[in-house]
Structures are given as structure tokens and as C-alpha cells.
Design a protein around this motif. Structure first.
Motif, PDB file in Angstrom:
ATOM      1  N   ILE A  60      17.045  12.172 -25.458  1.00 49.57           N
ATOM      2  CA  ILE A  60      16.878  13.519 -26.036  1.00 49.57           C
ATOM      3  C   ILE A  60      18.190  14.301 -25.902  1.00 49.57           C
ATOM      4  CG2 ILE A  60      15.552  15.677 -25.979  1.00 49.57           C
ATOM      5  CD1 ILE A  60      13.213  13.990 -24.754  1.00 49.57           C
ATOM      6  N   ASP A  61      18.826  14.193 -24.718  1.00 45.22           N
ATOM      7  CA  ASP A  61      20.117  14.883 -24.515  1.00 45.22           C
ATOM      8  C   ASP A  61      21.124  14.436 -25.573  1.00 45.22           C
ATOM      9  OD1 ASP A  61      19.394  16.413 -22.333  1.00 45.22           O
ATOM     10  OD2 ASP A  61      19.999  14.912 -20.855  1.00 45.22           O
ATOM     11  N   GLU A  62      21.166  13.123 -25.797  1.00 43.39           N
ATOM     12  CA  GLU A  62      22.147  12.566 -26.734  1.00 43.39           C
ATOM     13  C   GLU A  62      21.865  13.028 -28.170  1.00 43.39           C
ATOM     14  OE1 GLU A  62      22.366   8.294 -26.395  1.00 43.39           O
ATOM     15  OE2 GLU A  62      23.884   8.136 -27.988  1.00 43.39           O
ATOM     16  N   THR A  63      20.588  13.018 -28.554  1.00 39.58           N
ATOM     17  CA  THR A  63      20.272  13.310 -29.959  1.00 39.58           C
ATOM     18  C   THR A  63      20.154  14.805 -30.255  1.00 39.58           C
ATOM     19  OG1 THR A  63      17.959  12.799 -29.437  1.00 39.58           O
ATOM     20  CG2 THR A  63      19.218  11.096 -30.524  1.00 39.58           C
ATOM     21  N   THR A  64      20.133  15.648 -29.210  1.00 39.83           N
ATOM     22  CA  THR A  64      20.092  17.101 -29.461  1.00 39.83           C
ATOM     23  C   THR A  64      21.404  17.767 -29.028  1.00 39.83           C
ATOM     24  OG1 THR A  64      19.068  17.571 -27.302  1.00 39.83           O
ATOM     25  CG2 THR A  64      17.564  17.250 -29.162  1.00 39.83           C
ATOM     26  N   ALA A  65      22.423  16.941 -28.790  1.00 37.87           N
ATOM     27  CA  ALA A  65      23.699  17.469 -28.269  1.00 37.87           C
ATOM     28  C   ALA A  65      24.300  18.548 -29.176  1.00 37.87           C
ATOM     29  CB  ALA A  65      24.691  16.326 -28.077  1.00 37.87           C
ATOM     30  N   ASP A  66      24.001  18.483 -30.483  1.00 41.15           N
ATOM     31  CA  ASP A  66      24.570  19.463 -31.419  1.00 41.15           C
ATOM     32  C   ASP A  66      23.756  20.767 -31.474  1.00 41.15           C
ATOM     33  OD1 ASP A  66      22.490  17.930 -32.495  1.00 41.15           O
ATOM     34  OD2 ASP A  66      23.112  18.360 -34.561  1.00 41.15           O
ATOM     35  N   LEU A  67      22.652  20.818 -30.757  1.00 42.14           N
ATOM     36  CA  LEU A  67      21.826  22.039 -30.751  1.00 42.14           C
ATOM     37  C   LEU A  67      22.121  22.807 -29.460  1.00 42.14           C
ATOM     38  CD1 LEU A  67      18.456  20.388 -31.930  1.00 42.14           C
ATOM     39  CD2 LEU A  67      20.101  21.630 -33.361  1.00 42.14           C
ATOM     40  N   ALA A  68      22.928  23.849 -29.573  1.00 41.93           N
ATOM     41  CA  ALA A  68      23.461  24.535 -28.393  1.00 41.93           C
ATOM     42  C   ALA A  68      22.382  25.203 -27.536  1.00 41.93           C
ATOM     43  CB  ALA A  68      24.490  25.565 -28.835  1.00 41.93           C
ATOM     44  N   ASN A  69      21.271  25.606 -28.147  1.00 43.81           N
ATOM     45  CA  ASN A  69      20.246  26.332 -27.376  1.00 43.81           C
ATOM     46  C   ASN A  69      19.099  25.426 -26.897  1.00 43.81           C
ATOM     47  OD1 ASN A  69      19.369  25.987 -30.001  1.00 43.81           O
ATOM     48  ND2 ASN A  69      18.261  27.915 -30.090  1.00 43.81           N
ATOM     49  N   VAL A  70      19.333  24.107 -26.939  1.00 36.87           N
ATOM     50  CA  VAL A  70      18.294  23.163 -26.503  1.00 36.87           C
ATOM     51  C   VAL A  70      18.753  22.426 -25.254  1.00 36.87           C
ATOM     52  CG1 VAL A  70      17.039  21.045 -27.126  1.00 36.87           C
ATOM     53  CG2 VAL A  70      17.417  22.822 -28.847  1.00 36.87           C
ATOM     54  N   LYS A  71      17.889  22.387 -24.237  1.00 37.86           N
ATOM     55  CA  LYS A  71      18.176  21.527 -23.099  1.00 37.86           C
ATOM     56  C   LYS A  71      16.914  20.757 -22.706  1.00 37.86           C
ATOM     57  CE  LYS A  71      17.500  24.725 -19.296  1.00 37.86           C
ATOM     58  NZ  LYS A  71      17.815  24.952 -17.906  1.00 37.86           N
ATOM     59  N   THR A  72      17.106  19.704 -21.931  1.00 39.58           N
ATOM     60  CA  THR A  72      15.986  18.817 -21.602  1.00 39.58           C
ATOM     61  C   THR A  72      15.759  18.816 -20.107  1.00 39.58           C
ATOM     62  OG1 THR A  72      16.827  17.441 -23.379  1.00 39.58           O
ATOM     63  CG2 THR A  72      15.090  16.489 -22.044  1.00 39.58           C
ATOM     64  N   GLN A  73      14.501  18.826 -19.722  1.00 34.98           N
ATOM     65  CA  GLN A  73      14.162  18.770 -18.304  1.00 34.98           C
ATOM     66  C   GLN A  73      12.933  17.889 -18.097  1.00 34.98           C
ATOM     67  OE1 GLN A  73      15.085  22.950 -16.939  1.00 34.98           O
ATOM     68  NE2 GLN A  73      13.698  22.336 -15.292  1.00 34.98           N
ATOM     69  N   ILE A  74      12.948  17.121 -17.006  1.00 35.53           N
ATOM     70  CA  ILE A  74      11.788  16.299 -16.663  1.00 35.53           C
ATOM     71  C   ILE A  74      10.834  17.162 -15.832  1.00 35.53           C
ATOM     72  CG2 ILE A  74      11.040  14.285 -15.311  1.00 35.53           C
ATOM     73  CD1 ILE A  74      13.823  13.053 -15.938  1.00 35.53           C
ATOM     74  N   PHE A  75       9.531  17.033 -16.064  1.00 38.68           N
ATOM     75  CA  PHE A  75       8.586  17.751 -15.193  1.00 38.68           C
ATOM     76  C   PHE A  75       7.419  16.848 -14.835  1.00 38.68           C
ATOM     77  CE2 PHE A  75       4.894  19.027 -17.864  1.00 38.68           C
ATOM     78  CZ  PHE A  75       5.368  18.692 -19.120  1.00 38.68           C
ATOM     79  N   SER A  76       6.863  17.095 -13.633  1.00 38.73           N
ATOM     80  CA  SER A  76       5.713  16.269 -13.235  1.00 38.73           C
ATOM     81  C   SER A  76       4.580  17.128 -12.695  1.00 38.73           C
ATOM     82  CB  SER A  76       6.147  15.202 -12.227  1.00 38.73           C
ATOM     83  OG  SER A  76       7.065  15.711 -11.325  1.00 38.73           O
ATOM     84  N   ASN A  77       4.679  18.437 -12.934  1.00 41.32           N
ATOM     85  CA  ASN A  77       3.567  19.317 -12.523  1.00 41.32           C
ATOM     86  C   ASN A  77       2.780  19.751 -13.757  1.00 41.32           C
ATOM     87  OD1 ASN A  77       5.775  20.776 -13.410  1.00 41.32           O
ATOM     88  ND2 ASN A  77       5.547  22.433 -11.948  1.00 41.32           N
ATOM     89  N   LEU A  78       1.869  20.667 -13.547  1.00 39.22           N
ATOM     90  CA  LEU A  78       1.049  21.183 -14.638  1.00 39.22           C
ATOM     91  C   LEU A  78       1.952  21.881 -15.671  1.00 39.22           C
ATOM     92  CD1 LEU A  78      -2.050  21.068 -14.749  1.00 39.22           C
ATOM     93  CD2 LEU A  78      -2.076  23.335 -13.686  1.00 39.22           C
ATOM     94  N   LEU A  79       1.660  21.657 -16.966  1.00 39.46           N
ATOM     95  CA  LEU A  79       2.525  22.228 -18.005  1.00 39.46           C
ATOM     96  C   LEU A  79       2.681  23.749 -17.896  1.00 39.46           C
ATOM     97  CD1 LEU A  79       4.184  22.095 -20.603  1.00 39.46           C
ATOM     98  CD2 LEU A  79       2.036  21.935 -21.888  1.00 39.46           C
ATOM     99  N   VAL A  80       1.592  24.467 -17.666  1.00 39.38           N
ATOM    100  CA  VAL A  80       1.728  25.933 -17.583  1.00 39.38           C
ATOM    101  C   VAL A  80       2.553  26.356 -16.363  1.00 39.38           C
ATOM    102  CG1 VAL A  80      -0.300  26.609 -18.941  1.00 39.38           C
ATOM    103  CG2 VAL A  80      -0.519  26.286 -16.485  1.00 39.38           C
TER     104      VAL A  80
END
Ligand code: ADP
Length: 166
Positions: A60-80
């Protein structure tokens, strides 16, 4: 300039990211100030994912590198809870055919019950991606089908390599 300020989360398993996901992330990034792509790391399902959470995040980091306001994070808790930690005001998800609707309707109600302060927003899939799912792509690739039109190029290459190892 984007239409709405603040942060939103685009959650999913992204195993792997497809062109359909990318379409939703890109369109969301054109509306909202900041987009966090949340990669679910569910330890209970670890053995059933094709790629590890770190690998899925890296694609995701590689394919969204051109989108300046997008970052990726892993999560393992409840979505909310994850959304709250980020100070996000909404969860944004893609909506494909009718089949997505029932599940998403239930999830939106449950999430609203858990935290009424976090809104669920749905972006309708583009027609040419409305048939596309990570599960479908994995199945196609498993049987040697060509997925190069359905996923970003680095993902297609990694899938071929990973599945040939099996
Ligand atoms: P999948 O359902 O493909 O396994 P995820 O669980 O990773 O995908 O889904 C993350 C989000 O992306 C969900 O909101 C899902 O509805 C959405 N999504 C997945 N594929 C598409 C697509 N082709 N077009 C629009 N939205 C999609």
C-alpha cells in the motif's frame, strides 16, 4: 485543496491491495484532508492471509506513494478504537454490489453503537471494479490466471512468486 478537513480511516485486510481498493483510497484522498489506510492484523486469521500485515502495508505504501495525504498503519484492535486513537472523524469504506450492503449495514450499526461520534461513510465502487475482490484475485492467481489488470504491478509479481512457493 480537499473538500473536508480532518482524518478518515479506510480499513481492510488488503490481502493484497487491488486496483479497486486503490480507486477508493484515491477518491477518498481527493475529498478528505488526511487518509489513514488501516491494515487489519488479525492474529486469529494469520495463517489464512497470503501476505503478512507488514507485506500488505508495504504494497500500500508503494502504490500510494504519489498521494501526499495518504499514509498506512497496521492495527489489531477494534476499528472504532483505532479510529479514535487517530482522532479520525469517520470510517470510509468501498461499497460494491448488493452483497456488500448487508454486511456493511450491520457493521455500521454496530460501530455507531460502540462510538456514535465516528461516522461510517461509503464510496460506491467504480463500475469496472465492482466485481473485484482480494479473495477473487487470490483464487485466480492460485490457478495461474493473469491478475496484472486487477492489482498494481508489484503486487502481481509478488503474488506469482508467493504462490509458486506453495
Ligand atoms: P476484500 O473484500 O476485497 O477482501 P477488504 O476486506 O480488504 O477487501 O476491503 C477493504 C474495503 O475495500 C472494504 O470496504 C471493501 O468493501 C472495499 N473494497 C474492496 N474491493 C473493492 C472494489 N473493487 N471496489 C470498491 N471497494 C472495494
Amino acid at each position: 485543496m480537499t473538500v473536508c478537513d480532518g482524518t478518515v480511516v479506510c480499513p481492510g485486510s488488503y490481502d493484497p491491495i487491488t486496483n479497486g481498493h486503490l480507486d477508493i483510497i484515491t477518491r477518498t484522498s481527493e475529498v478528505f484532508e488526511r487518509v489513514v489506510v488501516g491494515v487489519v492484523n488479525n492474529p486469529l486469521r494469520k495463517e489464512t492471509t497470503l501476505f503478512s500485515a507488514e507485506e500488505r502495508k508495504a504494497f500500500i505504501d508503494e502504490t500510494t506513494a504519489d498521494l501526499a495525504n495518504v499514509k498506512t498503519q497496521i492495527f489489531s484492535n477494534l476499528l472504532v478504537e483505532f479510529a479514535r486513537e487517530l482522532g479520525a472523524k469517520a470510517i470510509v469504506k468501498g461499497l460494491r454490489a448488493i452483497s456488500d450492503f448487508e454486511y456493511e449495514f450491520e457493521m455500521a450499526q454496530l460501530n455507531r453503537k460502540l462510538d456514535p461520534g465516528i461516522e461510517s461513510i461509503y464510496v460506491i465502487a467504480s463500475p469496472h471494479y465492482s466485481f473485484l475482490s482480494s479473495t477473487g484475485v487470490r483464487e485466480m492467481a492460485t490457478f495461474g490466471g493473469d491478475v496484472s489488470d486487477l492489482v498494481p504491478a508489484p503486487v502481481a509479481a509478488a503474488m506469482t512468486e508467493r504462490l509458486s512457493d506453495r
